[in-house]
Design an enzyme around this catalytic site. Structure first.
Site: not given
Ligand code: AP5
Length: 214
Positions: A13, A88, A127, A161, A172
């Site tokens: 994402k 979410r 990552r 991170r 997660r």
């Molecule tokens: P990346 O693009 O970084 O993945 P992502 O989908 O953004 O994954 P996240 O881990 O950031 O999502 P998340 O939902 O767990 O974390 P968030 O920060 O939202 O890609 C990952 C890696 O893969 C990268 O190194 C990239 O290079 C590689 N890659 C990407 N695409 C690829 C492909 N096609 N092929 C190969 N490699 C690829 O949330 C963190 C925490 O915050 C949550 O756990 C929760 O506690 C809290 N939180 C956030 N939002 C909310 C909400 N709305 N409600 C409640 N709690 C929340």
């Protein structure tokens, strides 16, 4: 344009949101990034969120809804935005409907990124980002052109991170399947959901998303 990217942790994402920002001149709104800023600043919200984020659970709906509702009122959102990591839960999706209707906004596209859970642990544990400009990289899948130097800003300092470890990733993923996956049905039932193959190469996923949004 108002766009939403849905998918489990590691689906890509954030990676795709950054590319779409550049391509369409709209901004990425990542609730995860916003929360990490709060944690780093030591604010009350950050204090409440820190432990939950490190355990892989979800921060309370009320906190998140208030945070995003005030964020989308900022001037930089007027040209459009990409929701990354929000909503979410079903209550968050319902609150977004109310928020948009109150603000006279419309959600144009909901894109689901379909991936295999097993591959997400490797993606997330590999990552890292540039500490200067936030550009994202991966140990195997997205290396900088020159090792140790950020392609975007030339920085040499990188960070990982604290929640990007195998154990937290599994929590997660569990939270995603229990609390977030139901909103895929929510948007499918509304007829706004489109799906792309998030297991394809990064460039190919960008092409698929652009094809879907036109
Ligand atoms: P990346 O693009 O970084 O993945 P992502 O989908 O953004 O994954 P996240 O881990 O950031 O999502 P998340 O939902 O767990 O974390 P968030 O920060 O939202 O890609 C990952 C890696 O893969 C990268 O190194 C990239 O290079 C590689 N890659 C990407 N695409 C690829 C492909 N096609 N092929 C190969 N490699 C690829 O949330 C963190 C925490 O915050 C949550 O756990 C929760 O506690 C809290 N939180 C956030 N939002 C909310 C909400 N709305 N409600 C409640 N709690 C929340």
């Amino acid at each position: 344009m108002k766009l939403m990217l849905l998918g489990p942790p590691g689906a890509g994402k954030g990676t795709q949101a950054k590319r779409l920002e550049d391509a369409y001149g709209i901004i990425q709104l990542s609730t995860g990034d916003m929360l990490r800023v709060e944690v780093a600043s030591g604010s009350d919200l950050g204090k409440q969120a820190k432990e939950i984020m490190e355990s892989g659970g979800l921060v309370s709906d009320d906190l998140i809804i208030n945070m995003i509702s005030s964020r989308i009122d900022h001037d930089d959102c007027k040209g459009g935005f990409i929701l990354d990591g929000f909503p979410r839960t079903t209550p968050q999706a319902e609150a977004l409907d109310t928020m948009f209707s109150d603000k006279g906004m419309k959600l144009d596209h909901v894109i689901e990124m379909k991936v295999d859970d097993d591959a997400m642990v490797e993606r997330i544990t590999g990552r890292y980002t540039c500490a200067g400009c936030g550009a994202g990289y991966h140990d195997s899948f997205q290396k900088p052109k020159e090792e140790g130097i950020c392609d975007k800003c030339g920085g040499t300092d990188f960070k990982r991170r604290s929640d990007d470890n195998a154990e937290t990733v599994r929590s997660r993923l569990e939270a995603y399947h229990e609390q977030t996956a139901p909103i895929i049905t929510y948007y499918r039932d509304k007829g706004t959901l489109k799906s792309v193959d998030g297991m394809a190469a990064i460039d190919e996923v960008t092409t698929q998303i652009k094809d879907e949004i036109g």
